[in-house]
Structure formats: C-alpha cells, structure tokens
Scaffold this active site. Structure first.
Site, short mmCIF file in Angstrom:
data_model
loop_
_atom_site.label_atom_id
_atom_site.label_comp_id
_atom_site.label_asym_id
_atom_site.label_seq_id
_atom_site.Cartn_x
_atom_site.Cartn_y
_atom_site.Cartn_z
N GLN A 10 0.84 -1.19 0.00
CA GLN A 10 0.00 0.00 0.00
C GLN A 10 0.87 1.25 0.00
O GLN A 10 1.91 1.31 0.66
CB GLN A 10 -0.91 0.00 1.22
CG GLN A 10 -1.97 1.08 1.19
CD GLN A 10 -3.01 0.89 2.28
OE1 GLN A 10 -3.14 -0.17 2.85
NE2 GLN A 10 -3.76 1.94 2.58
N SER A 91 5.03 -5.69 2.95
CA SER A 91 3.75 -5.69 3.68
C SER A 91 2.67 -6.40 2.85
O SER A 91 2.78 -7.60 2.60
CB SER A 91 3.35 -4.25 4.03
OG SER A 91 2.23 -4.22 4.86
N LEU A 92 1.66 -5.66 2.42
CA LEU A 92 0.61 -6.21 1.55
C LEU A 92 1.20 -7.00 0.38
O LEU A 92 0.65 -8.02 -0.05
CB LEU A 92 -0.24 -5.05 1.03
CG LEU A 92 -1.04 -5.26 -0.26
CD1 LEU A 92 -2.18 -6.21 -0.02
CD2 LEU A 92 -1.52 -3.93 -0.80
N ARG A 116 -8.36 -7.72 5.32
CA ARG A 116 -7.22 -7.11 6.01
C ARG A 116 -7.31 -5.59 5.97
O ARG A 116 -7.12 -4.90 6.97
CB ARG A 116 -5.92 -7.60 5.35
CG ARG A 116 -4.62 -7.10 5.93
CD ARG A 116 -3.48 -7.71 5.12
NE ARG A 116 -2.14 -7.43 5.64
CZ ARG A 116 -1.37 -6.43 5.26
NH1 ARG A 116 -1.81 -5.56 4.36
NH2 ARG A 116 -0.16 -6.28 5.77
N HIS A 212 1.63 -1.38 11.03
CA HIS A 212 2.78 -2.11 11.55
C HIS A 212 3.26 -1.63 12.91
O HIS A 212 4.46 -1.50 13.16
CB HIS A 212 3.92 -2.09 10.53
CG HIS A 212 3.55 -2.77 9.25
ND1 HIS A 212 3.37 -4.13 9.16
CD2 HIS A 212 3.28 -2.26 8.02
CE1 HIS A 212 3.02 -4.44 7.91
NE2 HIS A 212 2.94 -3.32 7.21
N GLN A 259 2.62 -10.14 10.65
CA GLN A 259 3.01 -8.94 9.91
C GLN A 259 2.03 -7.79 10.09
O GLN A 259 2.36 -6.64 9.79
CB GLN A 259 3.19 -9.23 8.42
CG GLN A 259 1.92 -9.54 7.66
CD GLN A 259 2.04 -9.16 6.18
OE1 GLN A 259 1.23 -8.38 5.71
NE2 GLN A 259 3.01 -9.69 5.46
#
Length: 320
Positions: A10, A91-92, A116, A212, A259
């Site tokens: 993202q 991440s994503l 998510r 995060h 994560q």
C-alpha cells in the site's frame, strides 16, 4: 542468474495503474474478473478512474494493488521466459508474492487483503493516525529508545492511553518509518534533531491508519483465525518474509498474522537476497518504489534491476 521478484504494498496505488496493461494484454481481464467476483468491488474502475481519495482508502487500496501486480506478473509469465528463484513483498505485497509463487490462489488472496484492509482501517481512528518517514543514517537503537520515551511521556501527560509511536518499517540504511498517533509522531519529529542528529530529515506520510505497530493489534485479533486457517500450497519457489527478513521454508500462515502489527524488515530482506546469491531484482507492480529504497545499499550497483513501470520495455530484457 538468480532473480528476486518483489511486489509493492500500500502506498504504491495511483489512478490509472494497470490500465495500459489491460489494454495491451486483454487476456489479463480474467485476472480482474476473478478478483472482482471475489470481493464484489469494481476494481478496474477504482484502479483506472479512481478518484485517488477513494483508491487511497485502505480497504480499496489493498485489493487494487494486489490485482494490478498479479496482472503484470501474468504478462511476464505469458510473454517471457522469466522465472524468479525467490519472492518477496513489502507488507501487503507479500500476499502478491504468495500468489505469484503458487502458494495461494488469487481469489483467496483478494478476499484476505480486502478483509485485512477493512480491519486495519477500523482498528484506529484515521484522524489520529500518523506515519513519519525518517531519511538519513538513523541509529535504530536510539530511535527505538526515543519512541519508547515519547510513548511514555504521552501516556503520562496530555495524551490518551493509546498514544504511542514505534518503528514500523526498516526499509533501507537511510530510510526508516515510524507509526503511531499524531501526537506522539509530532513529538518525535520535534525532538529528532536533538536526539538523533541534525542530518536526519523527516516527512509525514499520507495514511489512513498507523500500520505495523501495536495500534494494529485489533486488526490482528480480528483476522487471526481467518489467516491461521489459510491453506498454503507447496510450490518449488521460496519466500523471504517481511516479518523476519529471512527465507521461510516452509512458509506458514503465522507470518501473515504477525506482519499486521510487526515492523516490515525490508532492509533485512535485501541482505538475505544478497546472501542467497541473487543477481537480479525485478519489481512487479505500479512504480519503482521498492527498488529505489535499496539503491544506496552496498552491492546494489552490481545487480540487474528492472521494474515494470514501462512493461513493454522490460519484456525483451526478461527473455534473457
């Protein structure tokens, strides 16, 4: 030549992304159709037309970034002989890496990232969220101590019990991102020069959630059962996890759970790729934000680095 395929997360979303890919390679339409049928969202319209404000919303950005990267990956597989030895995602982007490596199906991944995104968006008030990028040679231990100090000051003073700031992304030797509440992030910014040195610059990022960090714990709790029950298929391709920054064999759903509120260890991902003998980086998705993060790292100049921003240009190169 050993290659690492890496996929953005993202923040890489941009109105118009993927439109030229679908136009030039109409067979990618089935990728969009499968994803749209899964989450019942007009992903093509969001990707191609926006508006940017809506595309930036976490619940929309995550499936849109995923489907764009998967469509581009599909083109690479159809038009070239390129294959990666290792996969990673920021991440994503790790969900995209799971799809590309054959470990998770597109429909499953699209459903997961939509859920998510919604859970992350709902975990903390967007008006109080902040993420701050620190640029320069940051001492991670000093920064960690400063974050803890400011978090405690906020909670002991005028702040609320959930005012905090913590390291969220270690992207490169000279790029670290912190995440938390606006109050705590502003206090950190104000004390940076004194505590971390005058050479460190900082930029507030445009975000809808403090990703995060512990403020994402409600999202982790909401998604834990779903993620733990995700089936990870066996495939010959291996992933470097952004939770550990290490090659994870086998890859387990626990990493997807962790994560959500753990820092992204992107610099460690680079070091692991180096140790594995990777000679080529291929960034698959909108833009080149990931490869730019590493361009000042030791050994980077000796790598072949490609991104798919101009897909037609990169296809002949990846035939080699």
């Amino acid at each position: 030549m050993l290659s690492l395929a890496m996929f953005p997360g993202q923040g890489s979303q941009l109105v118009g992304m993927g439109k030229d890919v679908l136009s030039e390679f109409p067979y990618t339409e089935k990728i969009y159709e499968e994803a749209e049928d899964t989450v019942h969202l007009p992903l093509r319209k969001l990707c191609f037309e926006g508006p940017q404000e809506k595309l930036n919303q976490t619940c929309y950005a995550q499936p849109c970034v995923l489907v764009t990267s998967v469509a581009i990956w599909h083109v690479l597989q159809q038009e070239t002989s390129f294959q990666a030895a290792y996969f990673a995602g920021h991440s994503l982007g790790e969900y995209t890496a799971l799809v590309a490596s054959g470990k998770v199906g597109l429909a499953t991944a699209t459903d997961l990232v939509y859920k998510r995104g919604k859970a992350m968006q709902e975990a903390f008030c967007a008006d109080r969220a902040a993420m701050l990028a620190l640029l320069g040679p940051v001492d991670h231990k000093k920064l960690e101590d400063l974050c803890s100090k400011i978090t405690q000051e906020c909670r002991d003073g005028e702040g609320d019990h959930d005012d905090m700031v913590a390291i969220a992304n270690i992207n490169a030797s000279q790029q670290v991102v912190v995440s938390g509440s606006q109050l705590a992030a502003a206090k950190l910014k104000a004390s940076m020069a004194k505590e971390l040195g005058p050479s460190i610059r900082s930029i507030f990022l445009s975000v809808s959630a403090p990703f995060h960090c512990s403020l994402m714990s409600p999202a982790r709790k909401a998604l834990a059962d779903t993620l733990y029950n995700t089936s990870i298929a066996h495939s010959p391709y291996q992933l470097i996890s952004n939770v550990t920054g290490l090659l994870e064999v086998p890859y387990t759903p626990k990493l997807l759970v962790e994560q959500i509120d753990a820092p992204v260890m992107w610099l460690k991902t680079y070091h692991t790729a180096q140790s594995l003998g990777v000679e080529r980086l291929v960034e698959v998705g909108a833009g080149n934000v990931l490869s730019k993060m590493w361009r000042k790292e030791p050994g980077y100049s000796s790598l072949q680095v490609h991104n798919t921003s101009h897909l037609r240009d990169v296809l002949p190169v990846l035939q080699k």
